[in-house]
Design a protein around this motif. Structure first.
Motif, PDB file in Angstrom:
ATOM      1  N   LEU A  37       0.771  -1.258   0.008  1.00  0.00           N
ATOM      2  CA  LEU A  37      -0.068   0.593   0.123  1.00  0.00           C
ATOM      3  C   LEU A  37       0.804   1.000  -0.138  1.00  0.00           C
ATOM      4  O   LEU A  37       2.165   1.638   0.914  1.00  0.00           O
ATOM      5  N   VAL A  38       0.363   2.447  -0.827  1.00  0.00           N
ATOM      6  CA  VAL A  38       0.972   3.394  -0.588  1.00  0.00           C
ATOM      7  C   VAL A  38       0.318   4.427  -0.743  1.00  0.00           C
ATOM      8  O   VAL A  38      -0.932   4.310  -1.611  1.00  0.00           O
ATOM      9  N   VAL A  39       0.596   5.128   0.265  1.00  0.00           N
ATOM     10  CA  VAL A  39      -0.594   6.044   0.685  1.00  0.00           C
ATOM     11  C   VAL A  39      -0.361   7.730   0.913  1.00  0.00           C
ATOM     12  O   VAL A  39       1.189   7.757   1.035  1.00  0.00           O
ATOM     13  N   VAL A  60      -0.401   4.913  15.087  1.00  0.00           N
ATOM     14  CA  VAL A  60      -0.692   6.051  14.140  1.00  0.00           C
ATOM     15  C   VAL A  60      -2.080   5.879  13.431  1.00  0.00           C
ATOM     16  O   VAL A  60      -1.941   4.903  11.967  1.00  0.00           O
ATOM     17  N   GLU A  61      -2.626   6.964  13.430  1.00  0.00           N
ATOM     18  CA  GLU A  61      -4.411   7.182  12.493  1.00  0.00           C
ATOM     19  C   GLU A  61      -3.762   7.898  11.302  1.00  0.00           C
ATOM     20  O   GLU A  61      -3.636   9.244  11.899  1.00  0.00           O
ATOM     21  N   LEU A  62      -3.689   7.895  10.377  1.00  0.00           N
ATOM     22  CA  LEU A  62      -3.899   8.442   8.942  1.00  0.00           C
ATOM     23  C   LEU A  62      -5.134   9.123   8.380  1.00  0.00           C
ATOM     24  O   LEU A  62      -5.920   7.721   8.704  1.00  0.00           O
ATOM     25  N   GLU A  63      -5.399   9.464   7.429  1.00  0.00           N
ATOM     26  CA  GLU A  63      -6.737  10.141   6.940  1.00  0.00           C
ATOM     27  C   GLU A  63      -5.951  10.006   5.880  1.00  0.00           C
ATOM     28  O   GLU A  63      -5.399  11.033   5.419  1.00  0.00           O
ATOM     29  N   VAL A  64      -6.049   9.672   5.067  1.00  0.00           N
ATOM     30  CA  VAL A  64      -5.742   8.954   3.532  1.00  0.00           C
ATOM     31  C   VAL A  64      -6.579  10.190   2.587  1.00  0.00           C
ATOM     32  O   VAL A  64      -7.303  10.163   2.621  1.00  0.00           O
ATOM     33  N   ALA A  65      -6.236  10.824   1.753  1.00  0.00           N
ATOM     34  CA  ALA A  65      -6.349  11.334   0.933  1.00  0.00           C
ATOM     35  C   ALA A  65      -6.281  10.944  -0.761  1.00  0.00           C
ATOM     36  O   ALA A  65      -6.713  10.935  -1.313  1.00  0.00           O
ATOM     37  N   GLU A  66      -4.684  10.077  -0.684  1.00  0.00           N
ATOM     38  CA  GLU A  66      -4.803   9.223  -1.935  1.00  0.00           C
ATOM     39  C   GLU A  66      -4.357   8.305  -2.116  1.00  0.00           C
ATOM     40  O   GLU A  66      -3.344   8.055  -0.606  1.00  0.00           O
ATOM     41  N   ILE A  67      -4.867   6.759  -2.763  1.00  0.00           N
ATOM     42  CA  ILE A  67      -4.400   5.826  -2.503  1.00  0.00           C
ATOM     43  C   ILE A  67      -3.572   5.656  -4.108  1.00  0.00           C
ATOM     44  O   ILE A  67      -3.875   5.625  -4.952  1.00  0.00           O
ATOM     45  N   TRP A  68      -2.430   5.599  -3.973  1.00  0.00           N
ATOM     46  CA  TRP A  68      -1.331   5.258  -5.047  1.00  0.00           C
ATOM     47  C   TRP A  68      -0.986   3.923  -5.267  1.00  0.00           C
ATOM     48  O   TRP A  68      -1.003   3.229  -6.303  1.00  0.00           O
ATOM     49  N   LYS A  69      -1.172   2.886  -4.836  1.00  0.00           N
ATOM     50  CA  LYS A  69      -1.291   1.474  -4.982  1.00  0.00           C
ATOM     51  C   LYS A  69      -2.046   1.193  -3.766  1.00  0.00           C
ATOM     52  O   LYS A  69      -1.976   1.070  -2.606  1.00  0.00           O
ATOM     53  N   GLY A  70      -2.561  -0.189  -3.807  1.00  0.00           N
ATOM     54  CA  GLY A  70      -3.600  -1.267  -2.793  1.00  0.00           C
ATOM     55  C   GLY A  70      -4.464  -0.258  -3.021  1.00  0.00           C
ATOM     56  O   GLY A  70      -5.311   0.532  -3.671  1.00  0.00           O
ATOM     57  N   SER A  71      -5.394  -0.515  -2.417  1.00  0.00           N
ATOM     58  CA  SER A  71      -7.326  -0.265  -1.681  1.00  0.00           C
ATOM     59  C   SER A  71      -7.168  -0.555  -0.445  1.00  0.00           C
ATOM     60  O   SER A  71      -6.251  -1.305   0.830  1.00  0.00           O
ATOM     61  N   LEU A  72      -8.092   0.616  -0.449  1.00  0.00           N
ATOM     62  CA  LEU A  72      -8.599   0.510   1.415  1.00  0.00           C
ATOM     63  C   LEU A  72     -10.431   0.582   1.194  1.00  0.00           C
ATOM     64  O   LEU A  72     -10.644   1.389   0.859  1.00  0.00           O
ATOM     65  N   PRO A  73     -11.018   0.284   1.967  1.00  0.00           N
ATOM     66  CA  PRO A  73     -12.980   0.166   2.421  1.00  0.00           C
ATOM     67  C   PRO A  73     -12.519   1.646   2.915  1.00  0.00           C
ATOM     68  O   PRO A  73     -13.848   1.663   3.201  1.00  0.00           O
ATOM     69  N   THR A  74     -11.627   2.780   2.918  1.00  0.00           N
ATOM     70  CA  THR A  74     -12.485   3.472   4.189  1.00  0.00           C
ATOM     71  C   THR A  74     -11.439   4.662   3.816  1.00  0.00           C
ATOM     72  O   THR A  74      -9.706   4.094   3.409  1.00  0.00           O
ATOM     73  N   ASN A  75     -10.991   6.193   4.412  1.00  0.00           N
ATOM     74  CA  ASN A  75     -10.334   7.213   4.049  1.00  0.00           C
ATOM     75  C   ASN A  75      -9.179   7.138   5.686  1.00  0.00           C
ATOM     76  O   ASN A  75      -9.185   7.950   5.768  1.00  0.00           O
ATOM     77  N   ARG A  76      -9.506   6.150   6.270  1.00  0.00           N
ATOM     78  CA  ARG A  76      -8.749   5.976   8.039  1.00  0.00           C
ATOM     79  C   ARG A  76      -7.823   4.414   7.654  1.00  0.00           C
ATOM     80  O   ARG A  76      -8.399   3.889   7.577  1.00  0.00           O
ATOM     81  N   VAL A 176       5.502   5.833  -8.640  1.00  0.00           N
ATOM     82  CA  VAL A 176       5.278   5.522  -8.073  1.00  0.00           C
ATOM     83  C   VAL A 176       3.888   4.262  -8.688  1.00  0.00           C
ATOM     84  O   VAL A 176       3.947   2.999  -8.981  1.00  0.00           O
ATOM     85  N   GLN A 177       3.710   5.252  -9.036  1.00  0.00           N
ATOM     86  CA  GLN A 177       2.754   4.695 -10.183  1.00  0.00           C
ATOM     87  C   GLN A 177       3.113   4.207 -11.997  1.00  0.00           C
ATOM     88  O   GLN A 177       2.588   3.723 -12.532  1.00  0.00           O
ATOM     89  N   GLY A 178       4.233   4.409 -12.459  1.00  0.00           N
ATOM     90  CA  GLY A 178       4.903   3.949 -13.274  1.00  0.00           C
ATOM     91  C   GLY A 178       4.790   4.342 -14.402  1.00  0.00           C
ATOM     92  O   GLY A 178       4.880   3.784 -15.572  1.00  0.00           O
ATOM     93  N   GLU A 179       4.347   5.787 -13.912  1.00  0.00           N
ATOM     94  CA  GLU A 179       3.700   6.493 -15.231  1.00  0.00           C
ATOM     95  C   GLU A 179       5.318   7.195 -16.153  1.00  0.00           C
ATOM     96  O   GLU A 179       6.222   7.173 -15.583  1.00  0.00           O
ATOM     97  N   LEU A 180       4.877   6.554 -17.695  1.00  0.00           N
ATOM     98  CA  LEU A 180       6.130   8.335 -18.107  1.00  0.00           C
ATOM     99  C   LEU A 180       6.219   9.058 -18.784  1.00  0.00           C
ATOM    100  O   LEU A 180       5.255   9.881 -17.840  1.00  0.00           O
TER     101      LEU A 180
END
Length: 181
Positions: A37-39, A60-76, A176-180
């Motif tokens: 996971l990369v957030v 450590v509790e994070l509030e996730v703004a973007e997920i760059w790799k992987g997935s999460l069911p919530t923004n916490r 991270v997302q492997g874009e050119l």
């Protein structure tokens, strides 16, 4: 002679308590490959606890703004790390990452058996996000990548690692997302 004996004695007593950690720098691409996971997130809170074996650890509790790799069911999302201060007890882990409340970060994470995040490569797996004064552009840095505004003042360019150059948040995301480019 007394001075030399005293120095020898003190070095024998103190040496075991002095610890250093050496890192093998991981590239951004290696961090990405090895992460589940990369957030991009903001640190909401930190709390220290004991596990069933009595070891002190920090949540450590994070509030996730973007997920760059992987997935999460919530923004916490919760990240755990060894060490912390609990009452009058302190436990430390050499090279452990520090998260500050309110800090905006990009975190490269692996998951433990409980599904909690663990920062990859200790302090290497966390990039701090800061705004560049003047331009307002968002820059990132960790131990080996990017540079903070004050980090290299007075450090000659030849003494810096090749990866310690200006690194924007957009460039890190692209890598991270492997874009050119």
């Amino acid at each position: 002679m007394k001075r030399e004996c005293l120095l020898l004695f003190l070095s024998c007593i103190l040496a075991p308590s002095l610890r250093a950690i050496q890192f093998t720098p991981l590239s951004i691409e290696q961090l990405t490959r090895e992460s589940a996971l990369v957030v991009r997130a903001t640190v909401l809170s930190k709390s220290c606890q004991r596990d069933p074996a009595g070891r002190i650890y920090t949540k450590v509790e994070l509030e996730v703004a973007e997920i760059w790799k992987g997935s999460l069911p919530t923004n916490r999302f919760t990240v755990v790390q060894g060490g912390g201060i609990l009452g009058d007890r302190k436990a430390t882990v050499s090279g452990q990452v520090e998260y500050g409340i309110g800090e905006e970060v990009v975190a490269f994470l692996v998951l433990n058996h409980r599904g909690e995040g663990v920062t990859l490569g200790l302090a290497q797996g966390k990039f701090q996000i800061q705004r560049e004064s003047g331009t307002g552009e968002r820059l990132v840095h960790n131990l080996f990548h990017g540079e903070s505004g004050s980090r290299h003042q007075g450090v000659p360019v030849p003494d810096r690692l090749p990866t310690q150059r200006r690194l924007t948040l957009a460039e890190l995301k692209r890598r991270v997302q492997g874009e050119l480019p």
